[in-house]
Design an enzyme around this catalytic site. Sequence first.
Site, short mmCIF file in Angstrom:
data_model
loop_
_atom_site.label_atom_id
_atom_site.label_comp_id
_atom_site.label_asym_id
_atom_site.label_seq_id
_atom_site.Cartn_x
_atom_site.Cartn_y
_atom_site.Cartn_z
CE LYS A 189 -59.69 -94.05 -12.92
NZ LYS A 189 -58.88 -94.92 -13.72
C1 LIG Z 1 -57.39 -95.20 -13.68
C2 LIG Z 1 -57.14 -96.42 -14.47
C3 LIG Z 1 -55.99 -97.11 -14.11
C4 LIG Z 1 -55.04 -96.71 -13.03
O1 LIG Z 1 -55.79 -96.85 -11.62
P1 LIG Z 1 -55.05 -96.37 -10.42
O2 LIG Z 1 -56.06 -96.80 -9.14
O3 LIG Z 1 -54.98 -94.91 -10.83
O4 LIG Z 1 -53.70 -96.82 -10.18
C5 LIG Z 1 -55.60 -98.11 -14.95
N1 LIG Z 1 -56.38 -98.65 -15.85
C6 LIG Z 1 -57.50 -98.00 -16.42
C7 LIG Z 1 -58.18 -98.29 -17.43
C8 LIG Z 1 -57.83 -96.63 -15.59
O5 LIG Z 1 -58.96 -96.10 -16.14
#
Ligand SMILES: *Cc1c(COP(=O)(O)O)cnc(C)c1O
Length: 469
Positions: A112
Amino acid sequence: MEYISTRGSAPTLDFEGVTLAGLATDGGLYLPSEWPRFSEAEIRDLRGKPYHELAATVMRPFVKGSLTDDELDAMCAAVYGDFGHAAVTPLVQLNEQHWLLELFHGPTLAFKDVALQMLGHLFETFLARREQRMMIVGATSGDTGSAAINAVANRDNVEIVMLHPKGRVSDVQRRQMTTVRAANVYNLAIDGSFDDAQAHVKCMFRDPNVTGALKLGAVNSINWARLMAQVVYYFYSALQLGAPERKVAYSVPTGNFGDVFAGYVAARMGLPIERLIVATNVNDILYRALSDGDYSAGGVTPTITPSMDIQVSSNFERLLFDCGGRDGAALAEQMGAFEASKAMRLTNAQAQGASALFTSIRADQDETAQALAWAYRETSQIIDPHTGVGLHASIVAGDTGLIAKDVPIITLATAHPAKFPDAVERAVGVRPALPQRVGDLFGREEHFTEISGDYEAARNFVLQNAADA
Ligand SMILES: *Cc1c(COP(=O)(O)O)cnc(C)c1O
């Protein structure tokens, strides 16, 4: 570039407008009115570019009219010059067919950061231009909160209040939020669940006492700018494995469908992608939707992959819109019915459009743990459980011939294993260490305010602190 809502009745906005708006006023999500396309020759020319230059080239068509070339270049250089790895998102080979794309070299150790660091800069630039202030209010079950706080800490014109459920996020996740020292950051530990925190946030966006006093901003993955920034690493990794001449497949650990939708955008822009594998845990609404058209929400089962424990994947609406003929009025009706009954069927056009590129594979906890053990035994890599869900799906896709042997499969490594040390230790017998650059996390002082689970407590905190700022 012009942006339109998936539900057809919100005003069209430019890039600056969609970045600051988040959700559209008709309840839909914004998408570009058309997909920019790169020719094969243009894609070939991107080979060997450093990450920040590639990022600017891929994002340029999306920000047209809102950022000059110089502003975008400078922003990409600032954002991606500051990661814990010189390659920003390095690609690691596991065996002849399998690769990991490490997306966790940002400040809070999950993918993120790649997009939220960019979003922090965009907010600051656009708010300064409008001479506006913005209050970001968010709820987090872990990764989004820390990445958002790190992205906007000490930035001008923006403050952030992040709600987390007291005692229900991991120690590493909480400390990554509460040890940030910045006058514009407020952490609230609420006496309740993540769903309570999320409900409070949604209420604030509809509460005239709040919206009359403050301009609220959103940082969840309904924000188009986040998806845009995630398109870049699909290009970056595919180019290294031979694009545009050679196709690659991706396996993406999926929750809200943001990360894998960015792969779909890359494909629409001309990047040759063999297949996008939507890897889910036992909270498998997407698996059911993509396997037989049944999009129906059940209860959430807690797993060792908490960032994928969701009931409804907001960004799936973007795919349904694009595959279903971009008919906003029809989609508004379909989503309205879904919101009422929590169940719907994909139309034939939606199901066929999606199956051209997407396949879903689901992993239970044992399969996830086995994927972690496989990676450690066969390649000496310690991976996190979310990545393990993705790797399980990759291995199944390779073994069953869903993806031919000569097509590389890239698993997106979405978090650093040290974010989830207990589950990793149980699977491989080794406790992963935090990387050096965040090593003193457990020595730093925490700052957060505990409040009751009532909506009024959260709202009053937000109004009070906005008034003080
Ligand atoms: C947010 C997250 C996901 C999921 O990603 P999306 O874009 O919501 O599908 C998967 N793995 C981790 C470690 C995350 O922080």
